[in-house]
Write an enzyme that holds these catalytic residues in place. Structure first.
Site, PDB file in Angstrom:
ATOM      1  N   GLN A 106      -5.062   8.254   2.579  1.00  0.00           N
ATOM      2  CA  GLN A 106      -4.309   6.674   3.392  1.00  0.00           C
ATOM      3  C   GLN A 106      -3.457   7.443   4.594  1.00  0.00           C
ATOM      4  O   GLN A 106      -3.561   8.723   4.411  1.00  0.00           O
ATOM      5  CB  GLN A 106      -3.368   6.503   2.417  1.00  0.00           C
ATOM      6  CG  GLN A 106      -4.340   5.612   1.815  1.00  0.00           C
ATOM      7  CD  GLN A 106      -4.533   4.051   2.416  1.00  0.00           C
ATOM      8  OE1 GLN A 106      -4.539   3.550   3.508  1.00  0.00           O
ATOM      9  NE2 GLN A 106      -5.102   2.878   1.629  1.00  0.00           N
ATOM     10  N   ASP A 162     -18.789  -0.438   3.055  1.00  0.00           N
ATOM     11  CA  ASP A 162     -18.958  -2.174   3.442  1.00  0.00           C
ATOM     12  C   ASP A 162     -18.176  -2.799   3.548  1.00  0.00           C
ATOM     13  O   ASP A 162     -17.210  -2.356   5.019  1.00  0.00           O
ATOM     14  CB  ASP A 162     -18.479  -2.150   1.523  1.00  0.00           C
ATOM     15  CG  ASP A 162     -16.698  -2.054   1.795  1.00  0.00           C
ATOM     16  OD1 ASP A 162     -15.818  -2.898   1.971  1.00  0.00           O
ATOM     17  OD2 ASP A 162     -15.911  -0.901   1.457  1.00  0.00           O
ATOM     18  N   GLY A 179      -6.989   2.031   4.423  1.00  0.00           N
ATOM     19  CA  GLY A 179      -6.075   1.955   5.045  1.00  0.00           C
ATOM     20  C   GLY A 179      -6.670   2.003   7.145  1.00  0.00           C
ATOM     21  O   GLY A 179      -5.561   1.130   8.051  1.00  0.00           O
ATOM     22  N   ASP A 198     -13.882  -2.100  -5.650  1.00  0.00           N
ATOM     23  CA  ASP A 198     -12.220  -1.422  -5.265  1.00  0.00           C
ATOM     24  C   ASP A 198     -11.676  -1.558  -6.033  1.00  0.00           C
ATOM     25  O   ASP A 198     -11.370  -2.183  -7.388  1.00  0.00           O
ATOM     26  CB  ASP A 198     -12.458  -1.813  -3.484  1.00  0.00           C
ATOM     27  CG  ASP A 198     -12.746  -3.378  -3.760  1.00  0.00           C
ATOM     28  OD1 ASP A 198     -12.582  -4.325  -4.642  1.00  0.00           O
ATOM     29  OD2 ASP A 198     -12.139  -4.059  -2.905  1.00  0.00           O
TER      30      ASP A 198
END
Length: 385
Positions: A200, A277, A227, A96
């Site tokens: 987002q 994840d 988000g 990430d």
């Protein structure tokens, strides 16, 4: 698009409703989807050997740009042969971008058009993380799937603030893409590595759709929904996915970041998500909670003190079948390291078993029935004290 050619690609094998069975081809191996990525934040899935993670069924793990840039340092890892060699994991790795950790961990931070200035939570040292630096770090690490640098804000938040962060993340997506393409030219990125965009926009329908459409026009090989799981709740998360996913291309992987509970995974796959994840399996294991096919079990509870039964006879994990609940309760209450290790192993296996069961159900065209039955089994029974 297969691993023999060294090209990254997604192949949809079967669709059952919106649930998708597929494969992601990378030069380091095939990722079966739906997939859950164990989180190896600082080059380790906590309390587990890499061999255990692989044997549990994981095709890919996640590493973290923010943590690894601070310690031991991306340049050092590169000198030592890259993240795969450093941690002895030969399968694909996704990193990430560090944006979420800047938001959640940095002691002092300032967001500008250039990037994020912050102080390390480790030693207070000052750093600048920009889209270009984030991509450079991920290339030094050698990750197979990299993420654009974005600004992730905590919810609930004012709509103007959500829109500002979303629009900034779009501009950072363009810069991340240019930086990744430049790294390909310079040799910092390798053929077969891929950069994913991050949608987002909070839980605002219009902002999410605007972000998704703008990113699709930039043409990334994969798309993440970021988000979420930051305070909005399960129902809002699911509703947001329903608004976003129809606007993402069906021939690219879809990744829901930082999620989540077994129920979250089932409902998200049901709507078309391919990758996940979350720290939940290992974090819960370290704190004495096990995920089983009977729901969550809290091994701290005294009711397990004299229970000779195995934790979960249906588990693929030998520890869940062989150790008694009484022994696991004893380890947890005693604060023994072995308790955290065993329960992290059991939980990692459970999450991989859950994904394998979903893949099997989609392949057989019975995902809806499987999901309904499994949710009753897991959610209806949980949590067990």
């Amino acid at each position: 698009m297969d691993q023999e050619t060294g090209i990254f690609g997604y192949r949809l094998l079967k669709q059952d409703g919106n649930a998708r069975l597929g494969e992601i081809a990378t030069p380091r191996g095939t990722i079966r989807t739906p997939a859950f990525m164990p989180v190896g934040t600082v080059a380790t899935v906590k309390a587990l050997y890499p061999e255990q993670v692989r044997e549990a069924g994981a095709d890919i793990i996640l590493g973290n740009t923010y943590h690894l840039m601070l310690r031991p340092g991306a340049e050092r890892i590169a000198r030592l042969g890259g993240l795969h060699k450093f941690m002895r994991w030969d399968g694909p790795i996704l990193t990430d971008s560090g944006g979420f950790q800047v938001m959640s961990l940095a002691t002092i931070r300032k967001i500008t058009e250039e990037g994020a200035q912050f102080q390390s939570h480790i030693d207070g040292s000052r750093h600048m993380l920009s889209p270009e630096r984030s991509i450079e770090i991920q290339c030094l690490l050698g990750s197979d799937i990299q993420m654009q640098f974005d600004e992730c804000i905590e919810l609930p938040a004012d709509r103007k603030e959500v829109q500002r962060a979303m629009e900034l993340s779009l501009r950072w997506a363009e810069r991340s893409k240019r930086a990744f393409e430049q790294q390909l030219v310079l040799g910092g990125a390798k053929p077969g590595q891929a950069l994913f965009a991050i949608v987002q926009g909070g839980i605002d329908k219009e902002l999410r759709q605007y972000s998704a459409k703008a990113l699709v026009e930039m043409d990334f090989p994969g798309y993440a929904v970021g988000g979420l799981a930051v305070g909005e709740g399960h129902d809002a998360m699911v509703a947001t996915l329903e608004e976003v996913l129809p606007h993402l291309p069906s021939d690219r992987p879809r990744y829901l970041m930082g999620v989540g509970t077994p129920q979250d995974l089932i409902e998200s796959v049901r709507r078309g998500i391919d990758m996940f994840d979350c720290v939940m399996p290992t974090r819960n294991g370290r704190h004495g909670t096990a995920f089983t096919w009977e729901g969550r079990i809290n091994l701290h509870n005294a009711r397990h003190a004299e229970d000779p039964a195995p934790l979960d006879p249906k588990s693929s994990c030998p520890a869940a079948r062989d150790y008694s609940r009484a022994y696991l309760h004893h380890l947890v209450k005693s604060g023994e390291y072995l308790g955290a290790m065993i329960l992290s192993w059991i939980n990692t296996c459970f999450y991989q078993d859950l994904m394998a069961a979903m893949r099997h159900a989609i392949a057989e065209g019975r995902f809806e029935n499987w999901a309904a039955e499994t949710k009753i089994q897991l959610v209806g029974a949980a949590p067990k004290c």
